[in-house]
Scaffold this motif. Structure first.
Motif, mmCIF file in Angstrom:
data_model
loop_
_atom_site.group_PDB
_atom_site.id
_atom_site.type_symbol
_atom_site.label_atom_id
_atom_site.label_comp_id
_atom_site.label_asym_id
_atom_site.label_seq_id
_atom_site.Cartn_x
_atom_site.Cartn_y
_atom_site.Cartn_z
ATOM 1 N N UNK A 81 -42.095 -32.948 -30.386
ATOM 2 C CA UNK A 81 -41.134 -31.917 -29.438
ATOM 3 C C UNK A 81 -40.952 -30.195 -29.700
ATOM 4 N N UNK A 82 -40.714 -30.082 -31.481
ATOM 5 C CA UNK A 82 -39.836 -28.527 -32.388
ATOM 6 C C UNK A 82 -41.331 -27.579 -31.309
ATOM 7 N N UNK A 83 -42.842 -27.671 -32.066
ATOM 8 C CA UNK A 83 -43.787 -27.263 -31.395
ATOM 9 C C UNK A 83 -44.155 -26.908 -29.968
ATOM 10 N N UNK A 84 -43.600 -27.734 -29.526
ATOM 11 C CA UNK A 84 -43.647 -27.931 -27.781
ATOM 12 C C UNK A 84 -42.780 -27.028 -27.475
ATOM 13 N N UNK A 85 -41.644 -27.179 -27.976
ATOM 14 C CA UNK A 85 -40.551 -25.999 -27.518
ATOM 15 C C UNK A 85 -41.152 -24.437 -28.113
ATOM 16 N N UNK A 86 -41.001 -24.874 -29.317
ATOM 17 C CA UNK A 86 -41.787 -23.429 -29.807
ATOM 18 C C UNK A 86 -42.900 -23.027 -28.391
ATOM 19 N N UNK A 87 -43.872 -23.543 -29.193
ATOM 20 C CA UNK A 87 -44.885 -23.049 -27.433
ATOM 21 C C UNK A 87 -43.915 -22.664 -25.936
ATOM 22 N N UNK A 146 -35.980 -24.987 -36.835
ATOM 23 C CA UNK A 146 -35.784 -26.259 -36.470
ATOM 24 C C UNK A 146 -37.270 -26.650 -37.359
ATOM 25 N N UNK A 147 -39.021 -25.794 -37.051
ATOM 26 C CA UNK A 147 -39.766 -26.977 -37.812
ATOM 27 C C UNK A 147 -39.571 -26.431 -39.362
ATOM 28 N N UNK A 148 -38.663 -25.307 -39.656
ATOM 29 C CA UNK A 148 -38.877 -25.122 -40.984
ATOM 30 C C UNK A 148 -38.278 -26.534 -41.436
ATOM 31 N N UNK A 149 -36.538 -26.511 -40.991
ATOM 32 C CA UNK A 149 -35.955 -27.707 -41.363
ATOM 33 C C UNK A 149 -36.963 -29.076 -41.149
ATOM 34 N N UNK A 186 -32.074 -25.388 -46.835
ATOM 35 C CA UNK A 186 -31.714 -24.443 -47.139
ATOM 36 C C UNK A 186 -32.415 -23.250 -46.571
ATOM 37 N N UNK A 187 -33.770 -23.368 -47.042
ATOM 38 C CA UNK A 187 -34.648 -22.176 -46.538
ATOM 39 C C UNK A 187 -34.754 -21.763 -44.822
ATOM 40 N N UNK A 188 -34.547 -23.599 -43.899
ATOM 41 C CA UNK A 188 -33.946 -23.171 -42.348
ATOM 42 C C UNK A 188 -32.456 -21.983 -42.338
ATOM 43 N N UNK A 189 -31.777 -22.507 -43.336
ATOM 44 C CA UNK A 189 -30.457 -21.975 -42.621
ATOM 45 C C UNK A 189 -30.252 -20.445 -43.060
ATOM 46 N N UNK A 190 -31.215 -20.346 -44.508
ATOM 47 C CA UNK A 190 -31.685 -19.022 -44.954
ATOM 48 C C UNK A 190 -32.256 -17.704 -43.052
ATOM 49 N N UNK A 202 -26.581 -25.793 -34.614
ATOM 50 C CA UNK A 202 -28.004 -26.145 -35.738
ATOM 51 C C UNK A 202 -27.308 -25.504 -36.848
ATOM 52 N N UNK A 203 -26.867 -24.208 -37.040
ATOM 53 C CA UNK A 203 -26.216 -23.947 -38.088
ATOM 54 C C UNK A 203 -25.381 -24.512 -39.093
ATOM 55 N N UNK A 204 -24.275 -25.506 -38.427
ATOM 56 C CA UNK A 204 -23.951 -26.607 -39.500
ATOM 57 C C UNK A 204 -24.243 -27.685 -39.810
ATOM 58 N N UNK A 205 -25.833 -27.500 -38.741
ATOM 59 C CA UNK A 205 -26.082 -29.336 -39.398
ATOM 60 C C UNK A 205 -26.879 -29.144 -40.386
ATOM 61 N N UNK A 206 -27.123 -27.829 -40.548
ATOM 62 C CA UNK A 206 -27.810 -27.906 -41.530
ATOM 63 C C UNK A 206 -27.114 -27.581 -42.863
ATOM 64 N N UNK A 207 -25.982 -26.856 -42.478
ATOM 65 C CA UNK A 207 -25.322 -26.607 -43.698
ATOM 66 C C UNK A 207 -24.696 -27.783 -44.559
#
Lengths: 473, 571, 495, 110
Positions: free
Chosen positions: A109-115, A143-146, A155-159, D77-82
């Protein structure tokens, strides 16, 4: 939403929702179908643009200023095809990988959504809609990174998210100022009215700065590198290949249609300087990264530099060159990420030393890495060369000898860091390194993407005509 | 393509074909059997006297060969006879040599080159056959696998290369844009060439190396004796003549007066004549003495050339004199070399006495004793001197004395020498035939009949006799004086070799120093550019800066600055 | 696209497609790989003959593919390109035979022959390029496809040699690209036309000189002009067929051929002369000739000595092409073929000696003539040719270069010719003398088969040796490279 | 006068939020700042909605609605990741740009 444009957005969107709802096995089938259908839609749009030239579709019949207008010109058509090619092949890679069916169910779903978000962004004819689609693409990318490997993926996704948000909101603020001043959102009318008044200048500055942050132009480049090195190969390919370019495409739209020439000619050198910095800084860092993914990440930073060089040059050929670099780097970096994924799965790590003596144990991923590398260092016969040739020639034509020199030196540095990887493959294999050769080493998609990059280089005429055929009004 | 043409082509191609055939294992035996007779077509072509001219457009720049004038015919006679005699002699002499095949390969190739350059009628093919002869001869000089032969080979090669390069420069400058030139037009071209003096100088020096002109002769006394006897005969007989042929073909004799060049040749000629005698007398090995005798004889030829160069009117006379002199010298010298070979290894008793007697005949002939073809040659030279004043005549007589001295030296060495008695049959026949031919030269001198009467008239007999007698007298008187002196063969060569060695040491030293300097420079540059230590700090610095940039705060600041700069830039 | 228009493209494809196909062959099916290789080589030779007949009759074959706005990919077969194409086609066939024999049983042969064919395809592209951009495209693919051949053995030393090779050729490529871009920006598309196309730019001397310097520096790396030559001797670590075809012929000649194209078909000899750049290049070429020979004198390894000899000999072509004069041009262009034939023979002999007797050093050759007579005869003929002894190939071109120098009155060229001949003799004749007249320190290993070395290795050596003699001896015939060079000089250089 | 008041307050909120999002150390503070950032822009959008002549212009309101939707989803989304980070701050473990020291990146994801 009539015509192929509508389908190009709706199908991946619908597919994403259905795949998310469906079970593990079903989601794979839905994703596959959606990917195939979207590719056909993209080809349909490109065909119609090639034959009839640009076309406009007010979404839902609502006319400006309230309605959102979708339009398909040369630029949009080529970008749709590029996205379809890269996302399609990456999807094929993800779906073909039997061993990780569960993971695929989450990421489909994530990469379809990105598309879907990218398709919408490319065809949208409304600067606010650009903000919305850009934000959707970013969220999907987060989402993909997470969903990536390793414990600190979240952590990378949040950054990634917290860096991207200020960028898009700065852009939104610019949109607000422009709307406040001219009361319109579609570039056609805006192009006529936007002048050199204080709010317009402020809006331009805010929007450009915001988009530079989202496109990770040097010196705002460091935040996506961590994300790329943490993401899974599929995520990495989509991020570096496509999402990284979205902000640039938005900026191209703005500078082409919304901002008058007086603005762009003045701000051009500023972006040119940053672009030159990106080329040199990215290439230098790519030279001594110990890990393969980091090398590709910094290579992307350098290529962003090439893209932004158009703002300093401004000619039509330079734009064709920059867009060619978009296409070639999308295919090349996606291919390198997938190849790295395949190598990392076989070796267990993706450090550069692991490549020693690899040429014969993993021929297909290595060959993909070599071909994609040729395009990354812009050597003929790859498409990277076509892009760089157009940019360098435009630089000399407009008298920017310094930018030309930087681009040429960048090419040499690119050759240095690519051959740093390739030369290892010919060395004899150290005894101790075990290699888990699994059947589906997954290099085929990488090779297909690399061949796309080379094929574009051999016959660039088609893409260039498409670009010119339906070029922006 | 008349019979003569076919003969001319066969004269060149047959020896070459046999030389190559020896290389092929299956044809080797047949080729070795045929090898001694490869000079026959040339001999027949020389004798039958018919003119011939064959033009092959495809070869090199369009090659023409053929017998068209008297010079070619005389040299063809000379070359064919000497090579035939040498090959016949070698048939038995080389029969048991382990490297027999290699000798015949090089002998055939050199013969083909020698005959080719005589028959060549254009500049390019002349140089082609000249080079084939020169490089083929190396195989003969270095044939015997001893240290002296290897040294002789090295010296020969260096001097030959020097000669080749001088000639290449001369021909290229001479021919210029015409690419190729028929030989009969060459003298005129030299005369009209804008660089005439340079070309004449190069030609004199280039052919001088082969003809043994003074200072350029140093390789001759070392190379000729080192070769096996038949090869020595061919080298000193036919190949020295090639140098003279070069002069006759190219120098503008009778076309333009070159007083400067003439004087130089005259001086060099007589210098060579007397120097050859002075050093030759002190030599221990008869073959070396003979080599010095060649240098001395060629001195006379050079002098005659000088006369022709200085005053064009005497050119026809001088050419005729040179032709006969060279022809006579070739046959006599070849006979002498073969004779000494036999004399030194003939078993005691009648064979040894017969050999020594034959040797005496050819020695007298060479020294120009009365009633011998040598005398006839000297007379033709004297005629040349008629209008040059008494000094020239006196010098010629002194030269005759010198020749006699050398001949006596050869006879005494041959008589005293106790070489290893050959167990195998000796090649008497070819030597005696050659001797007969030399003497027969009197009966049918190819040049001019009326000279014959001159030979028998008392005045010329007397003028021929006294130098020989004086020579013999001096020889006996100075016997003890000579024993003390021991000049190494090649005289100046030793000096040149030492200078050469010193030079090579300098050059290779310089080149190696250059290489070391270059590597040092490269290393210094490498250190300067990418000092590992500096690269490390650069690396650390850049990654620290990079790490700093990736934080939130710096990105915020950068964003702000960018926004402000953009706004300010486009206000 | 008539059939004629497809011929130049077909020439390039006949080695590109088999090359790509060979990559996918497994190591063990040698027979299929060899037949594919040889049939491709023969097909290309046939194509070259067809084109040759047409070009000699005055036709021009041209393939024009749309490439980039403002410049097309053009492959054109005119007389100059025909000369280089025919040389490469013949020598590719011969070297393929040699390589099959030489690499018997060694690993990674599919990879080797794949890249080998692609690099020949690039050489064909370089030869047939119709404009400066196409030339650059194939010039760079040549670099990419030859790199894996240099590092083929996979030893750390080979990879180090590969690094040096890349450092030089890639920087050269960037310089060439800069020059090309400057000219394209200033004068639009640069098509190779006799007499040059930069007429209207004559006013901007600074730009022209800068562009010329960049182009020649870029090409000079492959043409091994000093100080850009250092990669060539180091690249000798590659297998013998690579050193033979690529570093003695294809790659090095691509540089010299490029310089010829730039001087005659981009600038035009008159404009280049007026700019005074040709005299500077002539001096550099002369310096390289002497430097290469001197360095060769100091080398003990046979292949490195031959490599420095290549450095020196290629500059003859550059010298012939840069000094203004019709005969000099003919000499220079003919030397492109003659030197190729002689040098490939020498490298084949070096390969045979290394493969059969394990000889690498120059001093180990004593008495090799008895053990490998045919190889050493070929070596002797080629060496004498390099020195310039008639009737061999080297003599013919040195004669023309000398005659041309006399015609234009630059006598220093003759001095350089003579000096280089003497130096060639100094570093080649001792080898020949040791081979024929030296005594081997230890008895040579016995012959493995019926011939002194594998037939696959011996035949190419004999063929190229015979060619270098034939090319010299029959120089006056209509089909000889000399006649071709004369045709080129007349039709292209001084129209 | 009031639209100017709203607009300037919107700009002020935006500026403060922008400053805080880059300088705040704690994850939650950053997320709140992001929200405020969105709020600021929407305030400005609402402020410019008043057209003195034609009364209220509906388009900015539509924009604000969409903006709010996007901003809410981003915050969620940010809260979920946090939540997953449980206490480690954003810059923890962020020692090298390539994170070369972290555990082997086993190829888990597709």
């Amino acid at each position: 939403m009539t015509g192929a444009i509508g389908w190009a957005i709706l199908i991946p969107l619908g597919g994403a929702l259905l795949a998310a709802a469906a079970g593990e096995r079903a989601s794979r089938w839905i994703a596959a179908l959606a990917a195939a259908a979207t590719t056909c839609a993209a080809i349909g749009v490109a065909a119609s643009v090639a034959r009839h030239g640009p076309s406009r579709h007010p979404a839902g019949g609502w006319l400006a200023p309230l309605g959102i207008e979708l339009r398909a010109d040369g630029l949009a058509a080529t970008m749709l095809l590029t996205i379809a090619a890269v996302a399609g092949l990456v999807a094929a890679h993800a779906l073909a990988d039997r061993s990780r069916a569960a993971a695929c169910a989450r990421s489909c779903p994530l990469w379809l959504f990105t598309w879907a978000a990218l398709d919408a962004l490319v065809v949208s004819g409304d600067i606010f809609n650009l903000y919305v689609t850009l934000e959707l693409a970013t969220l999907a990318a987060v989402g993909l990174v997470a969903d990536g490997e390793g414990p600190d993926a979240p952590r990378a996704a949040l950054r990634y998210l917290l860096f991207a948000l200020p960028g898009s909101l700065l852009y939104l603020l610019g949109v607000a100022l422009i709307y406040g001043e001219h009361g319109a959102l579609d570039p056609a009318t805006l192009g006529a009215h936007v002048g050199a008044s204080a709010p317009d200048t402020a809006a331009m500055a805010l929007m450009t700065a915001g988009l530079c942050l989202k496109a990770a132009l040097f010196p705002l480049h460091a935040w996506p590198v961590l994300a790329y090195t943490r993401a899974s190969p599929v995520a990495g390919a989509l991020l570096a290949g496509l999402v990284g370019k979205a902000a640039f495409l938005v900026l191209v739209r703005l500078w082409l249609e919304v901002y008058p020439a007086t603005f762009t000619s003045a701000a051009g050198p500023v972006l040119g300087t940053l672009a030159a910095g990106a080329i040199l800084w990215g290439s230098l860092h790519a030279l001594w990264q110990p890990r393969l993914r980091a090398v590709i990440a910094y290579s992307s930073v350098a290529h962003t530099g090439y893209l932004f060089m158009w703002f300093a040059l401004g000619t039509r050929d330079a734009l064709a060159g920059a867009l060619f670099v978009v296409m070639s780097h999308a295919a090349a970096s996606a291919s390198m990420f997938l190849a790295t994924g395949a190598i990392a799965r076989a070796l267990g790590h993706d450090r550069v030393e692991g490549l020693t003596g690899l040429a014969h144990r993993l021929p297909i991923p290595f060959f993909a890495l070599a071909l994609a590398g040729t395009s990354a260092m812009a050597m003929p016969p790859s498409s990277g060369f076509v892009g760089k040739w157009l940019l360098v020639r435009a630089a000399f034509e407009t008298g920017h000898r310094l930018w030309a020199a930087v681009m040429l030196i960048g090419g040499l540095l690119a050759a240095a860091y690519v051959f740093r990887l390739l030369r290892r493959a010919f060395l004899p294999r150290p005894a101790g390194e075990p290699i888990a050769i699994t059947r589906s080493s997954g290099g085929h998609a990488a090779l297909a993407l690399a061949l796309v990059a080379i094929a574009l280089g051999l016959a660039p005429g088609l893409a260039l005509d498409l670009l010119r055929g339906g070029s922006a009004p | 393509m008349t019979a003569n043409d076919a003969l001319a082509v066969a004269a060149i191609v047959l020896p070459l074909a046999v030389g190559v055939a020896i290389g092929i294992r299956s044809l080797r035996e047949a080729a070795l059997a045929a090898a001694p007779w490869t000079a026959l077509p040339a001999f027949v072509a020389a004798l039958d006297g018919g003119a011939s001219s064959v033009h092959a457009d495809a070869l090199l720049f369009g090659t023409t060969i053929g017998v068209e004038d008297v010079v070619t015919r005389v040299f063809l006679v000379l070359t064919a006879t000497v090579w035939l005699a040498s090959a016949a002699y070698a048939r038995t002499y080389m029969a048991w040599d382990p490297r027999r095949a290699r000798y015949w390969v090089f002998a055939s190739i050199t013969a083909s080159g020698n005959i080719g350059l005589v028959l060549a009628q254009d500049v390019a093919s002349f140089y082609l056959f000249y080079s084939v002869m020169t490089f083929g001869a190396y195989g003969l000089v270095a044939h015997v696998s001893t240290a002296e032969a290897r040294r002789a080979g090295a010296v020969y090669l260096k001097m030959a290369l020097l000669g080749e390069m001088l000639l290449l420069a001369a021909f290229v400058i001479l021919v210029g844009a015409r690419i190729d030139l028929p030989l009969h037009e060459a003298p005129r071209a030299v005369a009209d060439s804008p660089h005439r003096d340079l070309v004449v100088g190069l030609l004199l020096a280039g052919f001088g190396v082969k003809a043994g002109a003074i200072v350029l002769h140093v390789w001759l006394p070392v190379a000729h004796p080192a070769a096996p006897t038949p090869a020595s005969a061919a080298l000193s007989g036919a190949m020295i003549a090639a140098g003279v042929l070069g002069w006759l073909r190219f120098l503008p004799l009778g076309i333009v007066a070159l007083p400067g060049a003439g004087r130089i040749c005259l001086a060099a000629g007589f210098a060579a004549a007397f120097y050859g005698v002075a050093v030759g007398v002190t030599q221990r090995d008869p073959k070396t003495v003979l080599a010095y005798s060649s240098v001395s004889q060629m001195g006379f030829v050079t002098a005659a050339l000088g006369v022709a160069l200085a005053s064009p009117s005497t050119a026809p006379l001088a050419t005729a004199a040179i032709l006969f002199y060279v022809l006579h010298h070739a046959l006599a010298k070849a006979a002498l070399f073969l004779g000494t070979g036999i004399a030194m290894t003939a078993p005691t008793g009648w064979p040894r006495r017969l050999a020594l007697a034959g040797l005496l005949v050819s020695a007298l002939d060479l020294a120009g004793a009365p009633l011998s073809s040598g005398a006839l040659a000297k007379i033709s030279l004297k005629h040349l001197a008629a209008d040059r004043g008494a000094a020239f005549g006196m010098l010629l007589s002194a030269g005759a004395i010198g020749s006699t001295l050398l001949m006596v030296r050869v006879l005494s060495l041959a008589a005293a020498r106790r070489g290893p008695v050959a167990r195998r049959p000796l090649p008497w026949v070819p030597w005696l035939l050659l001797l007969a031919l030399d003497v027969a030269l009197l009966a049918a001198p190819p040049i001019d009949r009326e000279r014959l009467e001159l030979l028998v008239d008392p005045a010329s007999v007397a003028s021929a006799a006294w130098p020989v007698l004086a020579g013999i007298a001096i020889a006996f008187a100075g016997r003890r004086l000579v024993r003390g002196l021991a000049i190494p063969p090649g005289d100046l060569l030793v000096v040149f070799e030492r200078v050469g060695a010193w030079l090579r040491a300098r050059i290779t030293g310089a080149v190696r120093a250059g290489v070391r300097a270059e590597d040092a420079l490269r290393a210094w540059l490498a250190r300067r550019v990418a000092v590992p230590r500096r690269r490390q700090t650069l690396l650390r610095e850049a990654s620290r800066l990079e790490h700093g940039l990736s934080g939130f705060a710096p990105t915020g600041v950068a964003l702000l600055v960018l926004g402000i700069v953009l706004a300010w830039a486009s206000r | 696209m008539t059939l004629d228009a497809l011929l130049p493209l077909a020439v390039v494809l006949t080695s590109l497609l088999p090359g790509i196909a060979i990559f996918w062959l497994a190591e063990r099916d040698t027979r299929l790989r060899t037949t594919l290789n040889l049939s491709a080589a023969i097909a290309k030779l046939a194509l070259v003959v067809v084109i040759g007949r047409g070009v000699l009759a005055g036709e021009i074959f041209e393939t024009r593919l749309p490439f980039v706005p403002g410049a097309d990919l053009v492959l054109r077969a005119d007389s100059l390109s025909l000369l280089f194409v025919s040389l490469s086609a013949v020598l590719w066939l011969v070297t393929t035979v040699y390589a099959v024999g030489y690499l018997e049983g060694s690993p990674h042969r599919s990879r080797f022959f794949g890249f080998f064919s692609i690099s020949v395809a690039s050489t064909m592209g370089v030869a047939l390029a119709g404009n400066l951009l196409t030339f650059f495209v194939f010039y760079e693919t040549l670099t990419l496809s030859t790199y894996p051949l240099v590092v083929h053995r996979g030893t750390p030393e080979a990879v180090r040699a590969g690094d040096l090779y890349l450092r030089y050729t890639l920087s050269g490529g960037v310089l060439l690209l800069t020059g090309t871009a400057i000219l394209y920006a200033a004068a639009g598309s640069i098509e190779f036309t006799a007499g040059g196309v930069l007429g209207e730019l004559a006013g901007r001397r600074g730009l022209l000189i800068a562009a010329f310097a960049l182009l020649i520096a870029g090409l000079g790396v492959k043409a091994a002009l000093i100080p850009l030559h250092t990669w060539l001797p180091v690249a000798m670590v590659a297998p013998a067929p690579v050193s033979a075809l690529l570093h003695a012929v294809a790659v090095v000649k691509a540089g010299a051929f490029g310089i010829t194209r730039v001087i005659y078909d981009v600038y035009g000899i008159r404009l280049a002369d007026r700019l005074g750049v040709t005299s500077v290049l002539a001096v550099v070429a002369a310096a390289t000739i002497l430097y290469g020979s001197l360095k060769a004198l100091a080398q003990d390894d046979l292949k490195r000595r031959l490599a420095y000899s290549t450095v020196s000999q290629v500059s003859f072509i550059v010298l012939g092409v840069t000094v203004v004069g019709k005969l000099l041009t003919i000499g220079g262009i003919a030397h492109l073929v003659h030197q190729g034939l002689m040098k490939i023979t020498l490298f084949f002999c070096a390969g045979n000696l290394a493969e059969e007797l394990g000889i690498h050093g120059v001093r180990e050759l004593r008495g090799a003539g008895r053990r490998m007579p045919l190889t050493m005869i070929a070596f002797t003929l080629a060496s004498l040719g390099m020195i310039g002894i008639p009737p061999l190939a080297g003599f013919v071109t040195k004669w023309y270069l000398g005659a041309g120098a006399v015609e234009v009155g630059s006598s220093w060229v003759i001095a350089v010719l003579i000096a280089s001949s003497l130096l060639n003799a100094a570093y080649l004749l001792p080898i020949v003398r040791d081979a024929w007249f030296g005594e081997p320190s230890a008895p040579w290993p016995a012959r493995k088969g019926r011939f002194e070395v594998g037939l696959w290795l011996l035949l190419p050596t004999i063929v190229t040796a015979a060619a270098s003699v034939g090319v010299g001896l029959f120089a006056a015939t209509k089909l000889s490279p000399l006649a071709m060079a004369a045709l080129i000089a007349e039709r292209e250089i001084h129209p | 006068m009031t639209p100017l008041l709203y607009a300037s307050s919107g700009v002020a909120v935006f500026a403060i939020a922008l400053y805080r999002i880059f300088t705040a150390g704690d994850v939650l503070r950053k997320i709140i700042a992001a929200n405020l950032l969105g709020g600021g822009v929407f305030l400005i959008l609402v402020a410019i909605a008043r057209r003195p002549a034609a009364g209220i212009d509906p388009v900015p309101h539509a924009l604000v609605l969409t903006g709010i939707v996007v901003s809410v989803s981003a915050t969620a989304c940010a809260l979920a990741l946090a939540r997953r980070l449980e206490g480690t701050t954003l810059d923890d473990g962020d020692d090298g740009d390539d994170g070369s020291d972290d555990t082997e990146v086993a190829g888990r994801g597709p």
